[in-house]
Design an enzyme around this catalytic site. Structure first.
Site, mmCIF file in Angstrom:
data_model
loop_
_atom_site.group_PDB
_atom_site.id
_atom_site.type_symbol
_atom_site.label_atom_id
_atom_site.label_comp_id
_atom_site.label_asym_id
_atom_site.label_seq_id
_atom_site.Cartn_x
_atom_site.Cartn_y
_atom_site.Cartn_z
ATOM 1 N N LYS A 76 0.880 -1.221 0.456
ATOM 2 C CA LYS A 76 0.095 0.131 0.037
ATOM 3 C C LYS A 76 1.338 1.422 -0.037
ATOM 4 C CE LYS A 76 -3.574 1.577 2.894
ATOM 5 N NZ LYS A 76 -4.467 1.971 4.244
ATOM 6 N N SER A 151 -9.233 1.610 3.773
ATOM 7 C CA SER A 151 -8.345 2.132 2.922
ATOM 8 C C SER A 151 -7.816 1.673 1.535
ATOM 9 C CB SER A 151 -7.794 3.673 3.180
ATOM 10 O OG SER A 151 -6.866 2.980 4.575
ATOM 11 N N SER A 175 -8.919 -0.740 8.556
ATOM 12 C CA SER A 175 -8.284 -0.741 6.573
ATOM 13 C C SER A 175 -7.884 -1.547 5.737
ATOM 14 C CB SER A 175 -7.687 0.523 6.634
ATOM 15 O OG SER A 175 -8.423 1.750 6.522
HETATM 16 N N1 GLN Z 1 -12.675 3.815 7.675
HETATM 17 C C1 GLN Z 1 -11.339 3.958 8.864
HETATM 18 C C2 GLN Z 1 -11.331 5.908 9.208
HETATM 19 O O1 GLN Z 1 -11.186 6.414 7.497
HETATM 20 C C3 GLN Z 1 -10.673 3.097 8.902
HETATM 21 C C4 GLN Z 1 -9.416 4.155 8.108
HETATM 22 C C5 GLN Z 1 -7.980 2.606 8.113
HETATM 23 O O2 GLN Z 1 -7.877 2.019 8.839
HETATM 24 N N2 GLN Z 1 -6.558 3.678 8.040
HETATM 25 O O3 GLN Z 1 -10.039 6.592 9.257
#
Ligand code: GLN
Length: 469
Positions: A76, A151, A175
């Site tokens: 990522k 994400s 994420s």
């Molecule tokens: N969806 C969550 C957020 O927007 C998780 C993001 C993540 O785990 N990096 O913060």
């Protein structure tokens, strides 16, 4: 051809039934064939081919090679890779070249895993759909009209489309686990501290963990054995070496399942969740319902604390030290212009929120209170784990949505993080397990959370549950 599990791939390479060159070729072909899914922002074709050729040569000559020879992975765009761009899928980091490699990535490279490229993500890992990326949305492998989750959406899609054996993502509030569920693969967030965060671009440091996306759940402990462990460069990493022994037993026997109030989930998910519980009960598993009294506090606590930490972490992007620099005649104008141009809408929203909850007038009302609630959530979960060894719960209360459908409702998207933020608030490990037998377009999944440092128990429980389906 189909990509095998990590163990089977490595064995096939050892026996000479497949070469690294063929494996890299196969992945590169798939990357090209799936270009319209918009996943990769860098394909390191030449270095991957060279690495593959060198490994094939070593095998021919009978020289030694690492435990991951034959295995291809992607990272990522929040993990540093020396000499390569790392942008957190943000305009503000355009032009930044990582001067070192993240520890988790390095440990895998040291075992001869082949790094095929970088996939993008929501900007600074903030989001649940991969739509907040400066590279545009990545698409769902099952139906490209839908989001892959986020994400680490492109990571999950890249694994599902067999462009690599596995992908490394980061999980601050789900994420890794939520996109895994949206794309029909498995995702793992280890216990906080078991993976070094060195070389991971920080979002909310007390929540962030590096995690894995894989097609075969049996790959997780194999990778974890290599990547976990203390690192002098991350003071929050813990000295707890991990050894994978599939024969040693240790799956959870007493399992709790989260009783979810009606109406909170999409009906498809509610039905699938109920079926999983029934199947586990029918298989004779000891399953007890349990409800979390602090459930309604999970999302607000997570968003107060993570935005606060983000506003501190992202203050380093000033146009002076990294990446983009906008024009201006004095420092203040340069900083303001760089941030205005460089940060996307969602990141700006969170930085404003985080700065607000930390400001002197509101610190006690929001930030300090949220810290206290975090402590209460940790205590409630610790109490649960005195009675049960693992907790099962859904990964997401909602099905994947169509690209663009929720852009105007960020709060609804935040609330869909309810089941994944729990393990980040407590530091406990969380596994998103892909399950076959879906009745609809998108696959079924289930989440398993265990006590801190019970990573081994989660792998074994996951393998046990997967066998029932
Ligand atoms: N969806 C969550 C957020 O927007 C998780 C993001 C993540 O785990 N990096 O913060």
């Amino acid at each position: 051809m189909e990509l095998l599990s990590i163990q089977d791939t490595h064995t096939a390479f050892q026996k000479g039934t497949i070469t690294c060159t063929e494996l890299v070729q196969y992945c590169l072909q798939n990357i090209e064939a799936t270009g319209s899914f918009n996943l990769y922002v860098e394909v390191a074709a030449e270095t991957a081919k060279a690495q593959a050729a060198a490994l094939d040569e070593k095998r021919r000559k009978g020289d030694g090679y690492g435990r991951l020879a034959g295995v291809v992975f992607s990272i990522k765009d929040v993990l540093c890779w020396e000499g390569h761009p790392t942008t957190a899928s943000s305009k503000i980091l355009q032009g930044y070249i990582a001067p070192y490699t993240a520890t988790v990535v390095q440990r895998l490279l040291d075992e001869d895993a082949i790094l095929i490229g970088r996939v993008h993500c929501d900007e600074f890992a903030m989001g649940s759909s991969n739509e907040n990326s400066c590279y545009g949305p990545a698409l769902n492998p099952i139906d490209p009209a839908y989001v892959p989750g986020g994400s680490s959406g492109a990571s999950a899609s890249a694994v599902a489309l067999q462009t690599c054996h596995f992908s490394i993502g980061s999980d601050t509030g789900g994420s890794v686990r939520q996109p895994a569920a949206f794309c029909g693969v498995n995702g793992y967030k280890p216990t906080y501290g078991r993976h070094s965060r060195y070389g991971l671009i920080a979002y909310a440091s007390s929540f962030d963990q590096v995690g894995y996306l894989v097609r075969d759940v049996a790959d997780l402990p194999v990778l974890f054995e290599i990547s976990a462990g203390i690192d002098d460069r991350d003071a929050t990493s813990v000295d707890a070496p991990y050894h994978w022994d599939p024969q040693s037993g240790g799956a959870a026997k007493r399992i709790a399942y989260l009783e979810v109030p009606p109406g909170l989930m999409d009906p498809e998910i509610e039905n699938a969740y109920q079926e999983v519980i029934n199947t586990m009960k029918e298989a004779g598993m000891d399953l007890q319902g349990w409800s979390l009294s602090l459930e309604s506090f999970l999302v607000p606590t997570y968003y107060i604390l993570t935005t606060a930490e983000a506003s501190s972490n992202l203050s380093r992007y000033d146009g002076i030290r990294y990446g983009l620099r906008a024009a201006g005649n004095d420092v203040e104008t340069i900083v303001a212009n760089t941030r205005t141009k460089g940060f996307g809408k969602e990141v700006k929203r969170r930085l404003m929120m985080g700065t607000y909850v930390l400001s002197s007038g509101y610190y006690d009302a929001y930030y300090r209170k949220a810290q206290k609630v975090r402590g209460m959530i940790i205590r409630e979960m610790d109490l649960l784990f005195q009675q049960a060894e693992a907790l099962i719960l859904p990964v997401s209360p909602v099905m994947p949505w169509q690209v663009g459908a929720k852009l105007d409702d960020p709060v609804a998207v935040y609330y869909a993080d309810i089941f994944t933020v729990l393990a980040n608030l407590t530091g406990q490990p969380g596994l998103s397990l892909a399950l076959p037998g879906s009745k609809g377009l998108f696959p079924n999944s289930i989440q398993i959370i265990g006590p801190r440092f019970a990573d081994d128990l989660l792998f074994k429980t996951g393998l046990n549950i997967a066998q029932l389906f």
